[in-house]
Design a protein around this motif. Structure first.
Motif: not given
Length: 154
Positions: A1-16, A83-88
């Motif tokens: 099984m292939k495995t990937s790792a990634g990042i979910l970048l986030y911000r708050f912009h105009q209360q969103q 299968r993907i493992t992620a961090w925020a």
């Protein structure tokens, strides 16, 4: 099984709550939008640290490094079995300035001809609701998990 790792970048912009997603490069993805976007991610081998891989892949796919407090979002399995493992991580980058590494793919498919394409052809900030329509359906779980962690109601 292939495995990937990634990042979910986030911000708050105009209360969103906004998340940063990337669109895959190449002719196959050229006219695909809904369900085609992804978190910046890449494959890793069993002897590699997934978070180190996720940070490296973010840099390769955007041309920009990211730092901060990385919060685990768990794992998902995509339709094809990857299968993907992620961090925020909270942060901000200029989506108009991303530069991706290039990869070689067979094109047209099932031929011995290869073309060089950018792994990512663009990146964009989306509000959480829009991101849920853009992202690969399996990866939507990362956005829901992020909303839970941040206390942001969608």
């Amino acid at each position: 099984m292939k495995t990937s790792a990634g990042i979910l970048l986030y911000r708050f912009h105009q209360q969103q709550l906004q998340v940063f997603l990337v669109h895959p490069g190449g002719p196959f993805w050229k006219n695909k939008d809904l369900g085609a976007w992804s978190i910046p991610k890449g494959e890793y081998s069993p002897d590699e640290d997934p978070l180190v891989t996720a940070k490296r892949e973010f840099k390769e796919e955007t041309g920009q490094s990211i730092a901060g407090e990385f919060q685990p979002l768990g794992q998902v399995e995509q339709k094809g079995g990857k299968r993907i493992t992620a961090w925020a991580v909270q942060g901000d980058i200029d989506a108009s300035k991303i530069t991706s590494n290039f990869i070689s793919i067979p094109w047209p498919p099932r031929t011995n001809k290869f073309i060089e394409i950018p792994e990512v052809d663009k990146g964009e900030w989306f509000d959480a609701a829009t991101a849920l329509t853009k992202i690969n359906p399996a990866q939507a779980a990362f956005i829901y998990q992020l909303a839970t962690i941040t206390g942001f109601l969608m």
